[in-house]
Structure formats: structure tokens, C-alpha cells
Write an enzyme that holds these catalytic residues in place. Structure first.
Site, PDB file in Angstrom:
ATOM      1  N   ALA A 150      49.819  34.311  33.249  1.00  9.42           N
ATOM      2  CA  ALA A 150      51.251  34.501  32.994  1.00  9.42           C
ATOM      3  C   ALA A 150      52.044  33.401  33.699  1.00  9.42           C
ATOM      4  CB  ALA A 150      51.695  35.871  33.477  1.00  9.42           C
ATOM      5  N   ASN A 197      57.494  43.190  40.455  1.00  8.81           N
ATOM      6  CA  ASN A 197      56.142  43.374  40.982  1.00  8.81           C
ATOM      7  C   ASN A 197      56.136  43.879  42.415  1.00  8.81           C
ATOM      8  OD1 ASN A 197      57.214  40.620  41.145  1.00  8.81           O
ATOM      9  ND2 ASN A 197      55.454  40.211  42.436  1.00  8.81           N
ATOM     10  N   GLN A 242      54.444  43.159  34.600  1.00  9.40           N
ATOM     11  CA  GLN A 242      54.225  44.479  35.214  1.00  9.40           C
ATOM     12  C   GLN A 242      54.651  45.628  34.290  1.00  9.40           C
ATOM     13  OE1 GLN A 242      52.707  45.027  38.117  1.00  9.40           O
ATOM     14  NE2 GLN A 242      52.633  42.946  38.917  1.00  9.40           N
ATOM     15  N   SER A 295      50.098  39.229  31.177  1.00 10.23           N
ATOM     16  CA  SER A 295      48.853  38.823  31.837  1.00 10.23           C
ATOM     17  C   SER A 295      47.800  39.911  31.682  1.00 10.23           C
ATOM     18  CB  SER A 295      49.159  38.597  33.328  1.00 10.23           C
ATOM     19  OG  SER A 295      48.018  38.142  33.994  1.00 10.23           O
ATOM     20  N   HIS A 316      45.100  40.622  33.584  1.00 12.37           N
ATOM     21  CA  HIS A 316      44.508  41.304  34.747  1.00 12.37           C
ATOM     22  C   HIS A 316      45.410  42.390  35.337  1.00 12.37           C
ATOM     23  CE1 HIS A 316      46.367  39.225  38.380  1.00 12.37           C
ATOM     24  NE2 HIS A 316      46.695  38.353  37.457  1.00 12.37           N
ATOM     25  N   THR A 361      40.399  24.489  25.064  1.00 12.23           N
ATOM     26  CA  THR A 361      39.453  25.415  24.435  1.00 12.23           C
ATOM     27  C   THR A 361      39.682  26.825  24.964  1.00 12.23           C
ATOM     28  OG1 THR A 361      37.841  23.639  24.319  1.00 12.23           O
ATOM     29  CG2 THR A 361      36.986  25.883  24.065  1.00 12.23           C
ATOM     30  N   CYS A 421      55.106  37.568  51.235  1.00  7.09           N
ATOM     31  CA  CYS A 421      55.260  37.200  49.827  1.00  7.09           C
ATOM     32  C   CYS A 421      53.889  37.208  49.166  1.00  7.09           C
ATOM     33  CB  CYS A 421      55.949  35.857  49.679  1.00  7.09           C
ATOM     34  SG  CYS A 421      54.882  34.486  50.065  1.00  7.09           S
TER      35      CYS A 421
HETATM   36  N1  PLP Z   1      54.989  37.792  37.007  1.00  6.76           N
HETATM   37  C1  PLP Z   1      54.802  38.934  37.673  1.00  6.76           C
HETATM   38  C2  PLP Z   1      55.873  39.966  37.683  1.00  6.76           C
HETATM   39  C3  PLP Z   1      53.596  39.160  38.348  1.00  6.76           C
HETATM   40  O1  PLP Z   1      53.408  40.303  39.009  1.00  6.76           O
HETATM   41  C4  PLP Z   1      52.591  38.160  38.307  1.00  6.76           C
HETATM   42  C5  PLP Z   1      51.345  38.327  39.064  1.00  6.76           C
HETATM   43  O2  PLP Z   1      51.365  38.656  40.239  1.00  6.76           O
HETATM   44  C6  PLP Z   1      52.837  36.986  37.568  1.00  6.76           C
HETATM   45  C7  PLP Z   1      54.046  36.846  36.945  1.00  6.76           C
HETATM   46  C8  PLP Z   1      51.798  35.921  37.444  1.00  6.76           C
HETATM   47  O3  PLP Z   1      50.717  36.391  36.676  1.00  6.76           O
HETATM   48  P1  PLP Z   1      49.311  35.632  36.660  1.00  6.76           P
HETATM   49  O4  PLP Z   1      48.514  36.189  37.795  1.00  6.76           O
HETATM   50  O5  PLP Z   1      48.701  35.952  35.318  1.00  6.76           O
HETATM   51  O6  PLP Z   1      49.597  34.181  36.811  1.00  6.76           O
END
Ligand code: PLP
Length: 372
Positions: free
Chosen positions: A69, A149, A177, A194, A196, A232, A315
Site C-alpha cells: 500500500a 491505523n 485499515q 494492502s 497483509h 513481473t 511511531c
Molecule cells: N496505510 C495504513 C493506514 C497502514 O496501516 C499501513 C500499514 O501499516 C500502510 C498504509 C502501508 O501498508 P503496507 O504495509 O502495505 O505498505
């Protein structure tokens, strides 16, 4: 270990691991190669794309896979600036956004983009009157996340997007989130997600783009993803993302109800003396960010090593810097240092969460006794 760090990442669902397995072992063909095996990999990626798009539920656009993300957000912002119509050179965002947005905006500001970072109230919400006053015909894009988050607070994304559109600006929503947990607003033009965070694998994300609002390419090369994002693709990661999205879609109500029960049980088990950081109603209830006067959260973490939770004061990078989100709520350094984040969800049992909360409350009371 009791895992209470669902905002950092989520456990991979067994169904996801199973779906990925053949694509890690036997089915290794390059999805962009013209062989029969290549076509098979490409077809699996297209099925996964449809699964992600269906779970996201947005109309009038499509998904491009990315490596994360973070990449999707960088691409959305930088690629939109690159295609900006003359006279639109302003980005409006919030002080509580993820570093993937804030740091990219800062970088763009250093290149000459006019950046406005709006404050939030003590409850973590954007004041829409303040936002309306900031909008003018120089705004190119408004970037606001749906669920925070760190504190779980939600923003009124549909309203924000409508107001941005009225000013002729685009709206980028970080739905990392929110996706898989609640309905994502159909109003934004660009949406980052994202895998994960929804029980999928790490290393794959996506950018949903409204047709006609695709950002300029950010990664150049072989012209994959309709020429928009070269590189790829990994069939295993994309298939895993698709399986996770499908599962999230199927289990949406069940997961939501489970999280609501867990939230109530956790708040009850913690007992008195804790304050919830951010709005208690306008939030995703799988995120409980709390503080307690006089508690040193880092000591709690050291005392309870078999419980995985996050420090509210640190952070995301773990640098130990006070959280920019808690500071944006108006918390002082002492309050931020006494804050922790408990994140729970699909695979958390009520019993383990209640046990963890009892132990946290006991450890906090012991600190108070020692310090008295
Ligand atoms: N945006 C938010 C709100 C997130 O919680 C996170 C991950 O902690 C990200 C963006 C970034 O995601 P990624 O781990 O896929 O780079």
C-alpha cells in the site's frame, strides 16, 4: 504468545496459505510469458484481481496490483501530481495520515507542491467546516484515510470526497485499515489497500483507480498492469490477496460481530483508570488505543513479553519518536508515553483477550504501587 497487534499485520488465513501453495512450488511460470504455463499464471492473477475488486465493491474503476500500500500511495500522489492540470498544484491532507502519505506529501512539497496538512480535533476527526474553508480551485488532490491505523478513528470519507469533487479536486483514500472490515466509500477516485492487513501475504498491495483518473506511471519497465505499473507480478502473492479478499467478503458480518464482542469484553476486562484515545463511536472497534495516567507503556511491554501489542508513543517504524497521531490529538509527551494499542480480530479468542487485559491492568497497578 497472545497476538494483539492486528493493525501492524494480521495472521495469514489457512485458506490463503493453501491457495498460495501451488504458485510457490510447481506453478512458477512468468505470468507475462506467452507459454501455456504463463497464460495459466496470468489467468490466476485475473481471478485474484476480480476477487479483490468484488470485495472492495467500488464501481467505475479497476485495481492494479502493487508491492504494498505504501507503493500504491506513493504512486497515487506522485502520479497525480505529474498529470496535474495547469493551476492545480495543492495537496490537502490530515496530520493523522500514515507516513506513506505524509512523507510522500513532504517530498512533493520539497519539489514545489503547495501542501496543507489539516489538524484534527481531540477526538481525531476532521472538522468539515475547517476543511470547506481550505478548499479552492488550486487543490489537485485531497488525501484522507478511512480508518486510522493508530487510533482506529474513522473519517467521513464520502462527505470529504464530495466536497473535494465540488472544488474540482480528486480524492485519494488510504483504505488499508478499512478494507475487509467495513464498507469502503464509493466516492474517492483512488483507493489504496494492502493484503497483509486482511489475513493475506505481505509484499502485495493494490491501487483502485476510477476510470480516467489513473495516475501517471511511477515504476517504468515492461509495461505490465496496462502499462501503468511495470514489474513481473507474483502469482502466489496476487492469488493470496484474492483468497484473503474473498474470505473477508464472505465473513464480513461474522468478523464484524466478533470484533464488537471482543471490544466490549476488552473494555470490561481492563476495568477503570484507562482513557480511550480518539473517538469511541466513530471508530473501528478492533483497535483499542488507551492510556493510563502515570503508566510507562514501554515498561508494560517489557513486563508482558508474551503479549504482542504496540506502544502508543512509538511511531510505526519503532523509532521511539512520539506518535504524530497522538500529538495531533493534543496529547502531551507523558500521555503519549502512557498509551498502548491493542489490535484484535478474526482469530483472537475472547478468553485470550480478556486474560491479556487482566494482566495488563494488573501490571499497570503494580507500576503505580512501585512508583507511589
Ligand atoms: N496505510 C495504513 C493506514 C497502514 O496501516 C499501513 C500499514 O501499516 C500502510 C498504509 C502501508 O501498508 P503496507 O504495509 O502495505 O505498505
Amino acid at each position: 504468545m497472545i497476538y494483539l497487534d492486528y493493525q501492524a499485520t494480521t495472521p495469514v488465513a489457512p485458506q490463503v496459505a493453501e491457495a498460495m501453495q501451488p504458485w510457490i512450488e510447481d506453478k512458477f511460470a512468468n505470468p507475462h510469458s506467452p507459454s501455456r504455463w504463463g497464460h495459466e499464471s496470468a489467468a490466476a492473477i485475473e481471478v485474484a484481481r476480480k476477487q479483490v475488486e468484488k470485495a472492495l465493491g467500488l464501481k467505475g474503476g479497476s485495481v492494479a496490483f502493487t508491492g504494498s500500500a505504501t507503493e500504491a500511495l506513493n504512486w497515487a500522489l506522485k502520479g497525480t501530481v505529474e498529470k496535474a492540470p495547469k493551476g492545480r498544484n495543492r495537496i490537502v491532507t490530515l496530520a493523522t495520515e500514515h507516513a506513506a502519505v505524509l512523507d510522500t506529501c513532504e517530498w512533493l512539497a520539497a519539489q514545489g507542491v503547495d501542501l496543507t496538512v489539516l489538524p484534527v480535533g481531540a477526538n481525531g476527526r476532521l472538522d468539515l467546516d475547517l476543511f470547506a474553508r481550505e478548499l479552492d480551485d488550486r487543490v489537485l488532490v485531497v488525501a484522507v484515510m478511512m480508518v486510522n491505523n493508530e487510533i482506529g478513528v474513522t473519517q467521513p470519507i464520502s462527505e470529504i470526497a464530495r466536497m473535494a469533487h465540488e472544488a474540482g479536486a480528486l480524492m485519494l483514500c488510504d483504505a488499508v485499515q478499512a478494507f475487509g472490515r467495513m464498507e469502503v466509500s464509493n466516492e474517492p477516485d483512488l483507493v489504496a489497500i494492502s493484503a497483509h492487513k486482511i489475513h493475506g501475504p505481505k509484499g502485495v498491495g493494490a491501487l483502485w483507480m476510477r476510470k480516467g483518473q489513473e495516475p501517471a506511471p511511477f515504476i517504468h519497465g515492461g509495461g505490465q498492469e496496462q502499462g501503468l505499473r511495470s514489474g513481473t507480478l507474483s502469482p502466489a502473492l496476487c492469488v493470496g490477496f484474492g483468497a484473503a479478499a474473498r474470505l473477508a467478503d464472505e465473513r464480513c458480518t461474522r468478523d464484524y460481530d466478533h470484533v464488537q464482542k471482543l471490544w466490549k469484553a476488552a473494555v470490561h476486562a481492563l476495568g477503570p483508570g484507562w482513557t480511550i484515545n480518539g473517538c469511541t463511536e466513530c471508530r473501528y472497534h478492533g483497535n483499542l488505543n488507551i492510556r493510563r495516567d502515570g503508566v510507562d507503556a514501554a515498561r508494560l511491554l517489557a513486563d508482558l513479553r508474551d503479549i504482542a501489542f504496540s506502544l502508543g508513543s512509538a511511531c510505526a517504524s519503532g523509532s521511539g519518536r512520539p506518535s504524530h497521531v497522538l500529538r495531533a490529538l493534543g496529547l502531551d509527551y507523558r500521555e503519549a508515553r502512557s498509551s498502548i494499542r491493542l489490535g484484535f480480530g478474526r482469530y483472537t479468542t475472547q478468553q485470550e483477550l480478556v486474560d491479556a487485559c487482566h494482566r495488563l491492568a494488573r501490571a499497570a497497578r503494580e507500576q503505580e504501587k512501585l512508583d507511589a
